[in-house]
Design an enzyme around this catalytic site. Structure first.
Site, PDB file in Angstrom:
ATOM      1  N   SER A  77       0.835  -1.213   0.000  1.00 40.91           N
ATOM      2  CA  SER A  77       0.000   0.000   0.000  1.00 40.91           C
ATOM      3  C   SER A  77       0.863   1.253   0.000  1.00 40.91           C
ATOM      4  O   SER A  77       0.357   2.357   0.134  1.00 40.91           O
ATOM      5  CB  SER A  77      -0.910   0.008   1.234  1.00 40.91           C
ATOM      6  OG  SER A  77      -0.140  -0.111   2.414  1.00 40.91           O
ATOM      7  N   ASN A 118      -1.804  -2.188  13.418  1.00 36.21           N
ATOM      8  CA  ASN A 118      -3.247  -1.941  13.413  1.00 36.21           C
ATOM      9  C   ASN A 118      -3.624  -0.658  14.170  1.00 36.21           C
ATOM     10  O   ASN A 118      -4.449   0.131  13.704  1.00 36.21           O
ATOM     11  CB  ASN A 118      -3.986  -3.134  14.004  1.00 36.21           C
ATOM     12  CG  ASN A 118      -3.844  -4.374  13.127  1.00 36.21           C
ATOM     13  OD1 ASN A 118      -3.311  -4.276  12.019  1.00 36.21           O
ATOM     14  ND2 ASN A 118      -4.297  -5.515  13.601  1.00 36.21           N
ATOM     15  N   THR A 176     -38.045  27.836 -10.578  1.00 34.33           N
ATOM     16  CA  THR A 176     -38.352  26.493 -10.080  1.00 34.33           C
ATOM     17  C   THR A 176     -38.598  25.668 -11.338  1.00 34.33           C
ATOM     18  O   THR A 176     -39.078  26.202 -12.348  1.00 34.33           O
ATOM     19  CB  THR A 176     -39.621  26.454  -9.201  1.00 34.33           C
ATOM     20  OG1 THR A 176     -40.753  26.844  -9.996  1.00 34.33           O
ATOM     21  CG2 THR A 176     -39.516  27.393  -7.993  1.00 34.33           C
ATOM     22  N   HIS A 177     -38.233  24.410 -11.312  1.00 33.83           N
ATOM     23  CA  HIS A 177     -38.352  23.548 -12.505  1.00 33.83           C
ATOM     24  C   HIS A 177     -37.588  24.118 -13.703  1.00 33.83           C
ATOM     25  O   HIS A 177     -37.934  23.832 -14.847  1.00 33.83           O
ATOM     26  CB  HIS A 177     -39.824  23.342 -12.904  1.00 33.83           C
ATOM     27  CG  HIS A 177     -40.745  23.022 -11.780  1.00 33.83           C
ATOM     28  ND1 HIS A 177     -41.075  21.743 -11.404  1.00 33.83           N
ATOM     29  CD2 HIS A 177     -41.389  23.840 -10.900  1.00 33.83           C
ATOM     30  CE1 HIS A 177     -41.897  21.769 -10.373  1.00 33.83           C
ATOM     31  NE2 HIS A 177     -42.096  23.036 -10.039  1.00 33.83           N
ATOM     32  N   SER A 206     -11.469  25.751 -28.007  1.00 33.60           N
ATOM     33  CA  SER A 206     -11.620  24.502 -28.738  1.00 33.60           C
ATOM     34  C   SER A 206     -10.493  24.392 -29.749  1.00 33.60           C
ATOM     35  O   SER A 206     -10.019  25.392 -30.279  1.00 33.60           O
ATOM     36  CB  SER A 206     -12.970  24.500 -29.455  1.00 33.60           C
ATOM     37  OG  SER A 206     -12.932  23.650 -30.583  1.00 33.60           O
ATOM     38  N   LYS A 242     -15.045  29.271 -29.685  1.00 32.72           N
ATOM     39  CA  LYS A 242     -15.525  28.659 -28.450  1.00 32.72           C
ATOM     40  C   LYS A 242     -14.791  29.118 -27.196  1.00 32.72           C
ATOM     41  O   LYS A 242     -13.599  29.374 -27.197  1.00 32.72           O
ATOM     42  CB  LYS A 242     -15.381  27.131 -28.551  1.00 32.72           C
ATOM     43  CG  LYS A 242     -16.341  26.514 -29.541  1.00 32.72           C
ATOM     44  CD  LYS A 242     -17.692  26.290 -28.932  1.00 32.72           C
ATOM     45  CE  LYS A 242     -17.653  24.982 -28.167  1.00 32.72           C
ATOM     46  NZ  LYS A 242     -18.948  24.634 -27.607  1.00 32.72           N
ATOM     47  N   ASN A 271     -15.125  27.448 -23.442  1.00 32.09           N
ATOM     48  CA  ASN A 271     -15.828  26.372 -22.734  1.00 32.09           C
ATOM     49  C   ASN A 271     -15.615  26.438 -21.220  1.00 32.09           C
ATOM     50  O   ASN A 271     -14.511  26.708 -20.765  1.00 32.09           O
ATOM     51  CB  ASN A 271     -15.353  25.016 -23.261  1.00 32.09           C
ATOM     52  CG  ASN A 271     -15.733  24.799 -24.715  1.00 32.09           C
ATOM     53  OD1 ASN A 271     -16.781  25.268 -25.166  1.00 32.09           O
ATOM     54  ND2 ASN A 271     -14.888  24.100 -25.444  1.00 32.09           N
ATOM     55  N   GLU A 290     -17.332  22.326 -15.487  1.00 24.06           N
ATOM     56  CA  GLU A 290     -17.732  20.973 -15.901  1.00 24.06           C
ATOM     57  C   GLU A 290     -16.936  19.914 -15.144  1.00 24.06           C
ATOM     58  O   GLU A 290     -17.484  18.874 -14.746  1.00 24.06           O
ATOM     59  CB  GLU A 290     -17.503  20.795 -17.405  1.00 24.06           C
ATOM     60  CG  GLU A 290     -18.453  21.619 -18.254  1.00 24.06           C
ATOM     61  CD  GLU A 290     -18.056  21.551 -19.725  1.00 24.06           C
ATOM     62  OE1 GLU A 290     -18.687  20.798 -20.473  1.00 24.06           O
ATOM     63  OE2 GLU A 290     -17.099  22.254 -20.118  1.00 24.06           O
ATOM     64  N   TYR A 329      -9.558  -5.767  12.921  1.00 26.98           N
ATOM     65  CA  TYR A 329      -8.880  -5.380  11.675  1.00 26.98           C
ATOM     66  C   TYR A 329      -8.980  -6.486  10.626  1.00 26.98           C
ATOM     67  O   TYR A 329      -8.846  -7.665  10.924  1.00 26.98           O
ATOM     68  CB  TYR A 329      -7.399  -5.058  11.935  1.00 26.98           C
ATOM     69  CG  TYR A 329      -6.669  -4.670  10.657  1.00 26.98           C
ATOM     70  CD1 TYR A 329      -6.719  -3.364  10.168  1.00 26.98           C
ATOM     71  CD2 TYR A 329      -5.975  -5.618   9.905  1.00 26.98           C
ATOM     72  CE1 TYR A 329      -6.076  -3.016   8.987  1.00 26.98           C
ATOM     73  CE2 TYR A 329      -5.332  -5.271   8.720  1.00 26.98           C
ATOM     74  CZ  TYR A 329      -5.393  -3.973   8.265  1.00 26.98           C
ATOM     75  OH  TYR A 329      -4.783  -3.623   7.100  1.00 26.98           O
ATOM     76  N   GLN A 336      -7.275  -1.818   4.231  1.00 30.49           N
ATOM     77  CA  GLN A 336      -6.185  -1.081   3.580  1.00 30.49           C
ATOM     78  C   GLN A 336      -6.720  -0.254   2.399  1.00 30.49           C
ATOM     79  O   GLN A 336      -6.082   0.703   1.974  1.00 30.49           O
ATOM     80  CB  GLN A 336      -5.110  -2.071   3.105  1.00 30.49           C
ATOM     81  CG  GLN A 336      -3.944  -1.432   2.421  1.00 30.49           C
ATOM     82  CD  GLN A 336      -2.772  -2.399   2.273  1.00 30.49           C
ATOM     83  OE1 GLN A 336      -2.050  -2.656   3.236  1.00 30.49           O
ATOM     84  NE2 GLN A 336      -2.602  -2.962   1.093  1.00 30.49           N
ATOM     85  N   LYS A 361      -7.780   4.225   2.365  1.00 29.85           N
ATOM     86  CA  LYS A 361      -7.080   5.511   2.259  1.00 29.85           C
ATOM     87  C   LYS A 361      -7.121   6.155   0.876  1.00 29.85           C
ATOM     88  O   LYS A 361      -7.215   7.375   0.762  1.00 29.85           O
ATOM     89  CB  LYS A 361      -5.616   5.322   2.700  1.00 29.85           C
ATOM     90  CG  LYS A 361      -5.499   5.209   4.221  1.00 29.85           C
ATOM     91  CD  LYS A 361      -4.137   4.791   4.688  1.00 29.85           C
ATOM     92  CE  LYS A 361      -3.834   3.327   4.642  1.00 29.85           C
ATOM     93  NZ  LYS A 361      -4.747   2.373   5.234  1.00 29.85           N
TER      94      LYS A 361
HETATM   95  N1  ARG Z   1      -1.027  -1.199   5.383  1.00 28.15           N
HETATM   96  C1  ARG Z   1      -1.965  -1.642   6.338  1.00 28.15           C
HETATM   97  C2  ARG Z   1      -3.296  -0.882   6.177  1.00 28.15           C
HETATM   98  O1  ARG Z   1      -3.285   0.146   5.610  1.00 28.15           O
HETATM   99  C3  ARG Z   1      -1.443  -1.400   7.710  1.00 28.15           C
HETATM  100  C4  ARG Z   1      -2.028  -2.309   8.737  1.00 28.15           C
HETATM  101  C5  ARG Z   1      -1.567  -3.687   8.477  1.00 28.15           C
HETATM  102  N2  ARG Z   1      -1.978  -4.581   9.521  1.00 28.15           N
HETATM  103  C6  ARG Z   1      -1.924  -5.877   9.342  1.00 28.15           C
HETATM  104  N3  ARG Z   1      -2.321  -6.585  10.357  1.00 28.15           N
HETATM  105  N4  ARG Z   1      -1.544  -6.440   8.223  1.00 28.15           N
HETATM  106  O2  ARG Z   1      -4.329  -1.353   6.566  1.00 28.15           O
END
Ligand code: ARG
Length: 458
Positions: A20, A107, A152-153, A274, A280, A282, A287, A314, A319, A322
């Site tokens: 990750s 964790n 409205t509408h 464009s 144009k 834009n 958008e 966990y 993972q 994020k």
């Molecule tokens: N990279 C992991 C995550 O974002 C960190 C936690 C990993 N924990 C584990 N027990 N493998 O979730």
């Protein structure tokens, strides 16, 4: 990496699949800060000696400099930001680096880092929302006399002040900001010290690490601390609602800048041309804000879906939490910045707005109100004015162009005063109820907004 338990190396595709680092390196500074707090506490509680703690903290401080200077090699073999940084620390301080992970698990570490990272992003978004609210109040202040068609509408309904319309966005963004601020109260707890899930037998001081990291308090239940991501879902929810508002604003800017509406001209700095049509201009920025709203909603749906079937505590599925959250934070912050830059530079076509506001019998309600004030039940007044609209449509004129005798045939109570009631400015300023579009009420809203913003600034 996993010590003695494994005899064979991890499959290469598995290694990349499992890693990750490309995503979580975005919270490298938070990870170092969490480690500094943890190492400090380990020293204070005597879990490691104070010399060891000093060495760890000094090493982490130096590592922090390197992270800030983008001077760290991130390795996929080391899986994630936590292992990468621990390895770099150990390279720098020697085997003592191996003591850092005492009484800690990735964790509780990842949950801590993620909360710190979203807290920083929340505070930044609150700042940007506040700035954009100020932009709307300035626009409202500057264009108090501009009359604008209220819809409205998407059908012209009643004329309003352009200021009033801007202040509607001020209100939406104020609530958006409130949602982010409210969420901080729940985000602001420290998972650090929850361990892998059950706590630890080392005599750690969770209140101390919580304080060092600026959290309000440690999370009360270790299982909950490592397993929930509701704070991230809440962040994404608040982000989605704010993006929904920006998307509606964008949609309006796109419509208003079209040839058919012609209400505004967007600045050259925030539009594009464009490659084939020389004429144009834009509204790409608007958008794209509308379009990028989809990815923020997607991140919310994605994380809700990741979490919905997970048993405590966990699970590696988490993972996936994020990438969407960081992307949403970045997207929303960028869109807020763009709006705050673009809106003050937009040029209003006031005559076009005024013309559109006076069309399509936008004063019909006022004639009905006038009759109702004279004692006619509103339903009958509505019926009579409806008939007058039909006559005017037939003749291709507006209500105020109908001669008095025609009006009186349908509504005998009417006299010359009806024409004053139908006047466009009179129609706008007749809306004197609290929160309405008359000039004093709009000024009141501007005052209220300025007072709120000033109070927040202090
Ligand atoms: N990279 C992991 C995550 O974002 C960190 C936690 C990993 N924990 C584990 N027990 N493998 O979730």
């Amino acid at each position: 990496m996993w010590g003695g338990r494994f005899a064979q190396a991890t499959d290469e595709l598995v290694q990349r699949f499992n890693a990750s680092i490309d995503v979580d390196r975005e919270m490298a500074l938070e990870d170092v800060d969490g480690s500094i707090a943890h190492a400090t506490m380990l020293g204070e509680t005597g879990i490691v000696s104070s010399e060891e703690a000093d060495a760890l903290v000094a090493g982490l401080r130096a590592l922090r400099e390197r992270v800030a200077a983008d001077d760290v090699d991130w390795s996929v073999e080391l899986e994630d930001v936590h292992m990468n940084l621990e390895k770099r620390l150990t390279e720098a301080v020697g085997p003592i680096g191996g003591k850092l992970h005492t009484a800690r698990s990735r964790n509780d570490q990842v949950a801590t880092d993620f909360r710190l990272a979203l807290r920083a992003r929340t505070l930044r978004i609150v700042e940007l929302l506040r700035e954009l609210r100020g932009v709307f109040v300035d626009l409202a202040d500057r264009h108090q006399s501009v009359i604008f068609p209220g819809y409205t509408h998407l059908q012209v309904a009643q004329p309003v002040r352009f200021s009033h319309h801007m202040l509607a966005y001020y209100e939406m963004l104020t609530r958006d900001q409130g949602r982010f601020e409210d969420s901080l109260a729940r985000l602001d707890v420290s998972p650090l010290g929850a361990g892998a899930l059950a706590g630890t037998g080392f005599p750690i001081d969770r209140h101390r690490t919580s304080d060092l990291l600026g959290f309000r308090e440690p999370a009360a239940n270790s299982l909950d601390a490592v397993s929930d991501r509701d704070f991230a879902i809440e962040f994404l929810s608040a982000s989605s609602i704010a993006m929904m508002h920006l998307s509606r604003l964008s949609e309006e800017l796109i419509l208003w800048s079209s040839q058919e509406f012609g209400f505004v001209e967007l600045p050259d700095s925030h539009t594009t041309g464009s490659s084939i049509m020389p004429q144009k201009k834009n509204p790409d920025v608007a958008e794209l804000i509308r379009g990028k709203t989809g990815r923020v909603f997607g991140a919310l749906m994605g994380l809700l879906t990741v979490m919905k079937g997970l048993p405590l505590t966990y699970n590696k599925d988490m993972q996936e939490d994020k990438e969407g959250a960081f992307d949403a934070a970045h997207t929303l912050a960028t869109c807020l910045r763009l709006c705050a830059d673009m809106l003050p530079r937009m040029v209003l076509r006031e005559a076009r707005m005024r013309h559109a506001a006076g069309r399509a019998f936008s004063n019909a309600t006022d004639l009905a109100d006038h009759l109702a004030r004279g004692g006619l039940p509103f339903r009958q007044a509505h019926e009579a004015v409806g008939r007058l609209v039909a006559i005017a449509l037939d003749r291709g004129v507006d209500l105020q162009d109908l001669p008095l005798d025609v009006m009186r045939e349908v509504a005998p109570a009417l006299d010359e005063r009806a024409y004053a009631v139908l006047d466009l400015d009179a129609v706008v300023d007749a809306r004197t109820s609290y929160g309405g579009t008359s000039l004093p009420r709009v000024r009141e809203q501007i005052e209220r907004a300025r007072t709120m913003l000033a109070a927040e600034g202090s």
